[in-house]
Enzyme design. Structure first.
Site, mmCIF file in Angstrom:
data_model
loop_
_atom_site.group_PDB
_atom_site.id
_atom_site.type_symbol
_atom_site.label_atom_id
_atom_site.label_comp_id
_atom_site.label_asym_id
_atom_site.label_seq_id
_atom_site.Cartn_x
_atom_site.Cartn_y
_atom_site.Cartn_z
ATOM 1 N NE ARG A 196 10.960 1.533 0.290
ATOM 2 C CZ ARG A 196 11.635 1.230 -0.820
ATOM 3 N NH1 ARG A 196 11.282 1.790 -1.980
ATOM 4 N NH2 ARG A 196 12.643 0.377 -0.790
ATOM 5 C CB SER A 217 2.947 14.374 0.966
ATOM 6 O OG SER A 217 3.231 13.989 2.287
ATOM 7 C CG HIS A 251 6.113 18.046 3.221
ATOM 8 N ND1 HIS A 251 6.862 17.009 2.709
ATOM 9 C CD2 HIS A 251 4.841 17.562 3.312
ATOM 10 C CE1 HIS A 251 6.087 15.945 2.521
ATOM 11 N NE2 HIS A 251 4.863 16.264 2.865
ATOM 12 C CG ASP A 257 9.420 16.250 0.577
ATOM 13 O OD1 ASP A 257 10.542 15.737 0.437
ATOM 14 O OD2 ASP A 257 9.044 16.740 1.651
ATOM 15 C CG ASP A 306 9.463 -0.180 -6.163
ATOM 16 O OD1 ASP A 306 10.149 -0.729 -7.030
ATOM 17 O OD2 ASP A 306 8.253 -0.450 -5.976
#
Length: 451
Positions: free
Chosen positions: A196, A158, A252, A182, A198
């Site tokens: 984020r 997460s 999740h 996830d 990548d």
């Protein structure tokens, strides 16, 4: 489930030993801490095969006091996500133990519960950047002391997935691998790569999506992105809010359970590269020629075997389905049906395979299939278990139309082909399927001159 039943007493014993020996443990907070809010504090808990039942709290600056921290070994970091209730992740010890069973590594559990335990999710998101700076400095000291960045594997859950990405970006993508389970969606969706995870954050980035319509991230983030059951609505998870907290977190959390299954090798999940889940379920993505003799990549810990070809292919989306309970893996077959009805019929099929008292079931019901005279209809049948040798087989045809007349499907030939094993295809010829009536038969090897 069997592995968890076996390991639970071991983990409880390990916990008792930790308390008896004064071992360090994951920070245990409660909802009160989350309500008041917690300030970031990063603790690094080291486990090795020499101290698998007793964590060592590492210094961020001085490694000399830790003889078990052997920097010539690979190092795996486990990074949890948002902890709204402040409790330790229930899966963290099992993940650590399975990693150590697989290979001789340093496992470092990144405990940032102080910082993740906060009813204000935005504050926890903000803390991921600062925690990543802390981890980056630690890994740089590891490198200065002789560690190879290529041997570092970060497993982030997460928010922990994006934190792993921030660390990787700080280190110019030099770390060996990031496995993202996830990755969080809220506050990261549509953000630029520097905000984020990548693919450039590590030499190899593999991602699992299980909750893309709520807590998870929808779009691809790695070299390969796995979408379990389309990335949403995991089998066995609650369907209504009446189920309480499980309704919000089950999909999740399934990402971690699936990854644990890939580590304990109870079964292997083969994933199929495809543009969409719809095309995958339609059986349009069953060819894996681009991967050579290894075939389609397997999900989870062992996907690194395919990393070179995946990096050449560019970002790849891959799909698979699972059972509701462990073992999660399913077995895929290609089923080809030719009918000789004059009229076109539409419907669904339930197929069962039998061997020595074992029954495997596949429901091909994601949409109605078309059956046209002398035209081969290809179905993708995914069975809930593997039947090594098929003794008997049954087929049930249905249309789902309760009030309309019942149809009969006149099957000229049905052919069953295992998608992974190099086995002779099995056939049955001249079969009459009355709607909603199961027909059992013994399949035979297909004829060489089969049409």
């Amino acid at each position: 489930m069997l592995l968890w039943t076996f390991m639970t007493p071991l983990l409880l014993t390990a916990a008792h030993m930790c308390r008896a020996q004064g071992c360090d443990e994951f920070t245990d907070l409660n909802i009160g801490h989350s309500f008041l809010g917690t300030s970031l504090r990063v603790r690094l808990l080291l486990y090795t095969r020499e101290n698998s039942s007793c964590a060592t709290l590492l210094s961020h600056t001085d490694f000399s006091a830790y003889p078990s921290f052997n920097l010539s070994r690979p190092t795996s970091f486990i990074i949890h996500g948002y902890r709204p209730t402040g409790s330790p992740p229930v899966w963290v010890h099992e993940l650590m133990a399975l990693l150590l069973l697989r290979t001789d590594v340093n496992v470092i559990v990144v405990d940032w519960n102080h910082g993740a335990a906060n009813l204000n999710y935005l504050k926890a998101v903000e803390n991921t950047k600062q925690a990543a700076e802390n981890l980056t400095a630690f890994i740089e000291r590891m490198q200065d002391s002789g560690a190879n960045l290529s041997s570092i594997h970060m497993i982030g859950v997460s928010l922990g997935a994006h934190m792993s990405g921030f660390v990787g970006a700080n280190l110019k993508g030099a770390i060996g691998r990031i496995s993202a389970l996830d990755p969080a969606g809220p506050q990261f969706t549509d953000k630029p790569p520097e905000e984020r995870l990548d693919p450039d954050d590590a030499q190899f980035v593999d991602v699992l999506h299980t909750d893309i319509d709520a807590l998870g991230y929808r779009k691809p983030l790695g070299h390969i992105d796995f979408y379990a059951n389309g990335g949403t609505d995991q089998p066995g998870c609650p369907k209504t809010i009446l189920s309480g907290g499980a309704y919000f977190k089950c999909d999740h959390q399934r990402s971690v359970l699936l990854y644990l299954g890939s580590l304990n090798r109870t079964c292997t999940i083969r994933a199929f590269p495809c543009d969409s889940n719809t095309e995958f379920l339609d059986g349009k993505c069953l060819s894996c020629d681009q991967f050579g003799a290894d075939g389609c990549p397997v999900f989870g810990y062992d996907v690194s075997r395919w990393k070179n070809v995946l990096k050449k292919l560019g970002q790849t989306k891959a799909f698979f389905t699972t059972n509701a309970q462990p073992p999660y893996c399913r077995t895929g077959y290609k089923v080809e049906v030719v009918v000789w009805n004059t009229d076109v019929h539409w419907g669904y099929m339930t197929i069962k395979l039998h061997h020595n008292g074992t029954e495997a079931v596949a429901n091909v019901d994601h949409k109605s299939s078309e059956f046209r005279k002398f035209t081969e209809t290809t179905l993708f049948a995914q069975f809930d278990k593997d039947v090594k040798d098929v003794e008997k087989m049954s087929v049930t045809f249905s249309t789902g139309n309760v009030f309309k007349p019942k149809y009969k499907l006149r099957v000229l030939r049905v052919r069953l082909t295992h998608l992974e094993l190099d086995k002779t295809a099995l056939c049955r010829y001249d079969l009459l399927l009355e709607e909603n009536k199961e027909v059992m038969f013994r399949p035979v090897p297909c004829e060489d001159a089969d049409f």
